[in-house]
Write a protein that holds these residues in place. Structure first.
Motif, PDB file in Angstrom:
ATOM      1  N   LYS A  20      32.756  39.937  26.104  1.00  0.00           N
ATOM      2  CA  LYS A  20      32.734  39.018  24.965  1.00  0.00           C
ATOM      3  C   LYS A  20      31.787  37.842  25.202  1.00  0.00           C
ATOM      4  N   ALA A  21      31.458  37.536  26.459  1.00  0.00           N
ATOM      5  CA  ALA A  21      30.594  36.394  26.755  1.00  0.00           C
ATOM      6  C   ALA A  21      29.119  36.731  26.587  1.00  0.00           C
ATOM      7  N   CYS A  22      28.676  37.864  27.144  1.00  0.00           N
ATOM      8  CA  CYS A  22      27.242  38.190  27.099  1.00  0.00           C
ATOM      9  C   CYS A  22      26.927  39.386  26.218  1.00  0.00           C
ATOM     10  N   GLY A  23      27.961  40.105  25.780  1.00  0.00           N
ATOM     11  CA  GLY A  23      27.749  41.277  24.933  1.00  0.00           C
ATOM     12  C   GLY A  23      27.264  42.499  25.695  1.00  0.00           C
ATOM     13  N   GLY A  24      27.231  42.413  27.020  1.00  0.00           N
ATOM     14  CA  GLY A  24      26.754  43.531  27.833  1.00  0.00           C
ATOM     15  C   GLY A  24      27.737  44.683  27.855  1.00  0.00           C
ATOM     16  N   PRO A  25      27.211  45.909  27.888  1.00  0.00           N
ATOM     17  CA  PRO A  25      28.082  47.071  28.027  1.00  0.00           C
ATOM     18  C   PRO A  25      28.596  47.130  29.464  1.00  0.00           C
ATOM     19  N   LEU A  26      29.892  47.058  29.640  1.00  0.00           N
ATOM     20  CA  LEU A  26      30.472  46.941  30.971  1.00  0.00           C
ATOM     21  C   LEU A  26      30.162  48.133  31.869  1.00  0.00           C
ATOM     22  N   HIS A  27      29.952  49.301  31.294  1.00  0.00           N
ATOM     23  CA  HIS A  27      29.634  50.454  32.139  1.00  0.00           C
ATOM     24  C   HIS A  27      28.240  50.329  32.751  1.00  0.00           C
ATOM     25  N   LYS A  28      27.398  49.484  32.186  1.00  0.00           N
ATOM     26  CA  LYS A  28      26.047  49.285  32.730  1.00  0.00           C
ATOM     27  C   LYS A  28      25.933  48.023  33.581  1.00  0.00           C
ATOM     28  N   VAL A  29      26.617  46.958  33.194  1.00  0.00           N
ATOM     29  CA  VAL A  29      26.466  45.676  33.898  1.00  0.00           C
ATOM     30  C   VAL A  29      27.504  45.482  34.996  1.00  0.00           C
ATOM     31  N   GLY A  30      28.473  46.374  35.075  1.00  0.00           N
ATOM     32  CA  GLY A  30      29.508  46.290  36.102  1.00  0.00           C
ATOM     33  C   GLY A  30      30.742  45.585  35.596  1.00  0.00           C
ATOM     34  N   VAL A  31      31.874  45.980  36.135  1.00  0.00           N
ATOM     35  CA  VAL A  31      33.147  45.423  35.693  1.00  0.00           C
ATOM     36  C   VAL A  31      34.117  45.389  36.870  1.00  0.00           C
ATOM     37  N   ARG A  32      34.937  44.369  36.897  1.00  0.00           N
ATOM     38  CA  ARG A  32      36.020  44.257  37.878  1.00  0.00           C
ATOM     39  C   ARG A  32      37.276  43.918  37.097  1.00  0.00           C
ATOM     40  N   ALA A  33      38.302  44.749  37.235  1.00  0.00           N
ATOM     41  CA  ALA A  33      39.561  44.525  36.526  1.00  0.00           C
ATOM     42  C   ALA A  33      40.682  44.434  37.542  1.00  0.00           C
ATOM     43  N   ARG A  34      41.583  43.473  37.332  1.00  0.00           N
ATOM     44  CA  ARG A  34      42.739  43.323  38.196  1.00  0.00           C
ATOM     45  C   ARG A  34      43.877  42.700  37.413  1.00  0.00           C
ATOM     46  N   GLN A  35      45.088  43.027  37.826  1.00  0.00           N
ATOM     47  CA  GLN A  35      46.274  42.551  37.115  1.00  0.00           C
ATOM     48  C   GLN A  35      47.214  41.860  38.086  1.00  0.00           C
ATOM     49  N   ARG A  36      47.784  40.729  37.613  1.00  0.00           N
ATOM     50  CA  ARG A  36      48.784  40.011  38.397  1.00  0.00           C
ATOM     51  C   ARG A  36      49.642  39.191  37.444  1.00  0.00           C
ATOM     52  N   MET A  40      46.006  40.733  32.838  1.00  0.00           N
ATOM     53  CA  MET A  40      44.890  41.582  33.258  1.00  0.00           C
ATOM     54  C   MET A  40      43.612  40.792  33.041  1.00  0.00           C
ATOM     55  N   ILE A  41      42.875  40.591  34.129  1.00  0.00           N
ATOM     56  CA  ILE A  41      41.605  39.884  34.085  1.00  0.00           C
ATOM     57  C   ILE A  41      40.501  40.918  34.236  1.00  0.00           C
ATOM     58  N   VAL A  42      39.501  40.829  33.380  1.00  0.00           N
ATOM     59  CA  VAL A  42      38.353  41.728  33.434  1.00  0.00           C
ATOM     60  C   VAL A  42      37.102  40.863  33.524  1.00  0.00           C
ATOM     61  N   ASP A  43      36.369  41.006  34.616  1.00  0.00           N
ATOM     62  CA  ASP A  43      35.134  40.245  34.792  1.00  0.00           C
ATOM     63  C   ASP A  43      33.922  41.139  34.594  1.00  0.00           C
ATOM     64  N   CYS A  44      32.911  40.586  33.980  1.00  0.00           N
ATOM     65  CA  CYS A  44      31.642  41.257  33.724  1.00  0.00           C
ATOM     66  C   CYS A  44      30.701  40.982  34.894  1.00  0.00           C
ATOM     67  N   GLY A  45      30.094  42.026  35.449  1.00  0.00           N
ATOM     68  CA  GLY A  45      29.175  41.867  36.567  1.00  0.00           C
ATOM     69  C   GLY A  45      27.987  40.985  36.237  1.00  0.00           C
ATOM     70  N   GLN A  97      40.645  38.421  29.127  1.00  0.00           N
ATOM     71  CA  GLN A  97      41.945  38.122  29.739  1.00  0.00           C
ATOM     72  C   GLN A  97      43.024  38.615  28.783  1.00  0.00           C
ATOM     73  N   PHE A  98      43.833  39.567  29.246  1.00  0.00           N
ATOM     74  CA  PHE A  98      44.862  40.179  28.410  1.00  0.00           C
ATOM     75  C   PHE A  98      46.255  39.938  28.963  1.00  0.00           C
ATOM     76  N   THR A  99      47.226  39.846  28.060  1.00  0.00           N
ATOM     77  CA  THR A  99      48.623  39.870  28.453  1.00  0.00           C
ATOM     78  C   THR A  99      48.961  41.323  28.759  1.00  0.00           C
ATOM     79  N   ALA A 100      49.480  41.562  29.945  1.00  0.00           N
ATOM     80  CA  ALA A 100      49.821  42.919  30.377  1.00  0.00           C
ATOM     81  C   ALA A 100      51.335  43.072  30.336  1.00  0.00           C
ATOM     82  N   HIS A 101      51.819  43.919  29.456  1.00  0.00           N
ATOM     83  CA  HIS A 101      53.260  44.075  29.269  1.00  0.00           C
ATOM     84  C   HIS A 101      53.842  45.268  30.018  1.00  0.00           C
ATOM     85  N   GLU A 102      53.031  45.914  30.851  1.00  0.00           N
ATOM     86  CA  GLU A 102      53.489  47.014  31.694  1.00  0.00           C
ATOM     87  C   GLU A 102      52.997  46.762  33.117  1.00  0.00           C
ATOM     88  N   PRO A 103      53.533  47.489  34.093  1.00  0.00           N
ATOM     89  CA  PRO A 103      53.030  47.332  35.459  1.00  0.00           C
ATOM     90  C   PRO A 103      51.538  47.655  35.530  1.00  0.00           C
TER      91      PRO A 103
END
Length: 98
Positions: free
Chosen positions: A33-49, A53-58, A71-77
């Motif tokens: 959402k910040a740069c409009g880059g396709p995550l499969h090309k620019v890289g992605v890191r996802a983690r949940q705690r 769920m936080i998803v960072d763009c490379g 940044q998403f609310t994660a309602h499951e493990p």
């Protein structure tokens, strides 16, 4: 450094699906959402705690941009893996474009 920032605006609830073998899959949008880059090309890191769920763009990380791509609310493990698919998030995509 703690990358989870409660002050950031959430992008909604994280979507999930189950594969036939029981694998729990988290679905995240395919664009940043910040740069409009396709995550499969620019890289992605996802983690949940702690229900987030936080998803960072490379591209954004490399550029030193503050905040997270998504940044998403994660309602499951935490899922076994994530996959990129914007379809479940079409209602929020216009607000995710730069």
């Amino acid at each position: 450094m703690d990358d989870f920032d409660a002050k950031l605006q959430y992008d909604g609830m994280l979507r999930y699906r189950r594969e036939a073998d029981g694998t729990h899959v988290g679905i995240i949008p395919a664009i940043c959402k910040a740069c409009g880059g396709p995550l499969h090309k620019v890289g992605v890191r996802a983690r949940q705690r702690d229900g987030v769920m936080i998803v960072d763009c490379g591209r954004c990380v490399d550029a030193g941009l503050p905040g997270h791509a998504l940044q998403f609310t994660a309602h499951e493990p935490a899922p076994d893996r994530v996959e990129l698919d914007s379809t479940p998030y079409l209602s929020i995509l216009p607000t995710m474009r730069p």
